[in-house]
Motif scaffolding. Structure first.
Motif, short mmCIF file in Angstrom:
data_model
loop_
_atom_site.label_atom_id
_atom_site.label_comp_id
_atom_site.label_asym_id
_atom_site.label_seq_id
_atom_site.Cartn_x
_atom_site.Cartn_y
_atom_site.Cartn_z
N UNK A 157 0.81 -1.21 0.00
CA UNK A 157 0.00 0.00 0.00
C UNK A 157 0.84 1.26 0.00
N UNK A 158 2.16 1.09 -0.14
CA UNK A 158 3.06 2.25 -0.12
C UNK A 158 3.23 2.88 -1.49
N UNK A 159 2.77 2.18 -2.51
CA UNK A 159 2.86 2.70 -3.87
C UNK A 159 1.47 2.68 -4.47
N UNK A 160 0.91 3.86 -4.65
CA UNK A 160 -0.41 4.00 -5.25
C UNK A 160 -0.27 5.00 -6.39
N UNK A 161 -0.44 4.49 -7.60
CA UNK A 161 -0.26 5.37 -8.76
C UNK A 161 -1.46 5.28 -9.69
N UNK B 196 -1.55 4.76 -16.97
CA UNK B 196 -0.63 3.86 -17.65
C UNK B 196 0.80 4.40 -17.70
N UNK B 197 0.95 5.69 -17.91
CA UNK B 197 2.30 6.27 -17.99
C UNK B 197 3.05 6.14 -16.67
N UNK B 198 2.36 6.37 -15.58
CA UNK B 198 2.99 6.22 -14.26
C UNK B 198 3.32 4.75 -13.98
N UNK B 199 2.45 3.85 -14.41
CA UNK B 199 2.69 2.41 -14.24
C UNK B 199 3.92 2.01 -15.05
N UNK B 200 4.05 2.57 -16.24
CA UNK B 200 5.22 2.27 -17.08
C UNK B 200 6.51 2.73 -16.40
N UNK B 201 6.50 3.93 -15.84
CA UNK B 201 7.69 4.45 -15.16
C UNK B 201 8.02 3.60 -13.94
N UNK B 202 7.02 3.27 -13.15
CA UNK B 202 7.23 2.47 -11.95
C UNK B 202 7.81 1.11 -12.32
N UNK B 203 7.23 0.46 -13.32
CA UNK B 203 7.68 -0.88 -13.68
C UNK B 203 9.07 -0.85 -14.28
N UNK B 204 9.41 0.19 -15.00
CA UNK B 204 10.77 0.30 -15.56
C UNK B 204 11.79 0.33 -14.42
N UNK B 205 11.47 1.04 -13.35
CA UNK B 205 12.38 1.09 -12.20
C UNK B 205 12.50 -0.26 -11.51
N UNK B 206 11.38 -0.94 -11.32
CA UNK B 206 11.40 -2.24 -10.67
C UNK B 206 12.10 -3.29 -11.53
N UNK B 207 11.87 -3.22 -12.84
CA UNK B 207 12.43 -4.22 -13.75
C UNK B 207 13.95 -4.12 -13.86
N UNK B 208 14.50 -2.96 -13.54
CA UNK B 208 15.96 -2.82 -13.55
C UNK B 208 16.53 -2.85 -12.13
N UNK B 209 15.64 -2.96 -11.16
CA UNK B 209 16.05 -2.97 -9.76
C UNK B 209 15.91 -4.35 -9.15
N UNK B 210 15.21 -4.41 -8.04
CA UNK B 210 15.15 -5.65 -7.26
C UNK B 210 14.44 -6.80 -7.96
N UNK B 211 13.66 -6.51 -8.98
CA UNK B 211 12.93 -7.57 -9.67
C UNK B 211 13.55 -7.95 -11.02
N UNK C 8 -5.67 -2.53 -10.08
CA UNK C 8 -4.80 -3.61 -9.63
C UNK C 8 -4.45 -3.35 -8.17
N UNK C 9 -4.66 -4.36 -7.33
CA UNK C 9 -4.21 -4.26 -5.95
C UNK C 9 -3.64 -5.61 -5.56
N UNK C 10 -2.43 -5.60 -5.06
CA UNK C 10 -1.73 -6.83 -4.75
C UNK C 10 -1.74 -7.10 -3.25
N UNK C 11 -1.69 -8.37 -2.91
CA UNK C 11 -1.63 -8.80 -1.51
C UNK C 11 -0.55 -9.88 -1.42
N UNK C 12 0.36 -9.72 -0.48
CA UNK C 12 1.40 -10.71 -0.23
C UNK C 12 0.91 -11.66 0.85
N UNK C 13 1.03 -12.96 0.59
CA UNK C 13 0.71 -13.95 1.61
C UNK C 13 1.71 -13.80 2.75
N UNK C 14 1.21 -13.55 3.93
CA UNK C 14 2.05 -13.38 5.11
C UNK C 14 1.48 -14.25 6.22
N UNK C 15 2.19 -15.31 6.56
CA UNK C 15 1.69 -16.18 7.63
C UNK C 15 1.52 -15.41 8.93
#
Length: 177
Positions: free
Chosen positions: A73-77, A80-95, A158-165
């Motif tokens: 919930x720390x990234x709310x954008x 499409x253009x903002x999603x493209x920018x965000x994904x470009x950063x993630x795709x060259x970063x930790x992912x 799109x809203x994602x949820x991480x499985x957290x035991x």
């Protein structure tokens, strides 16, 4: 004569449900099946774009005015253009080495051109926050609202949820002490 009248009346009355049905019921079912296949393909295309680390291919699957919220919930954008920018950063970063697998897709239509999609995703190969080690595999449960415009399905929300035991000793539904 009365029996003949009753039989005729029952025949007419019993045909009303049929009259109320669309003659295109078979076509509607085929269309829904085609829409479900298109939505499942949309989810597979999203995973494929993620796995090639291509921010443009990833973002094009979203509506121009889409909303995107990450699992924390720390990234709310918005858009499409903002999603493209965000994904470009993630795709060259930790992912940049990660691989996403769609393991399950459930679709529920709310209108002919609007559906909610629940998926189960497995993600491996993400680089940890230290920038050196690889995170353990993760399971996500993203929720999508998809819409069809001009015959094409795209992601509107799109809203994602991480499985957290739960922590040890936690009981589901129990109020905190």
């Amino acid at each position: 004569m009365n029996r003949l009248l009753v039989v005729a009346l029952l025949t007419v009355i019993s045909s009303f449900p049929i009259l109320g049905q669309s003659p295109d019921t078979k076509i509607e079912k085929e269309s829904k099946t085609q829409d479900e296949a298109a939505i499942r393909k949309l989810m597979e295309d999203l995973a494929a774009a993620w796995n090639t680390h291509d921010g443009v291919s990833f973002s094009i699957l979203f509506a121009k005015d889409a909303d995107f919220t990450n699992w924390r919930g720390t990234l709310r954008i918005h858009g499409r253009e903002e999603i493209k920018k965000m994904n470009a950063n993630l795709a060259t970063g930790m992912f940049r080495q990660s691989k996403l697998t769609v393991t399950s897709t459930q679709i529920r239509f709310f209108a002919p051109d609007v559906a909610v999609v629940h998926c189960d995703w497995d993600l491996i190969g993400a680089i940890d926050y230290d920038g050196k080690s690889i995170m353990s595999p993760r399971t996500y449960f993203p929720l999508f609202v998809v819409t069809r415009e001009n015959g094409n399905w795209s992601i509107a929300v799109y809203q994602n949820v991480l499985l957290q035991p739960l922590p040890p000793g936690a009981i589901i539904g129990a109020p905190p002490k």
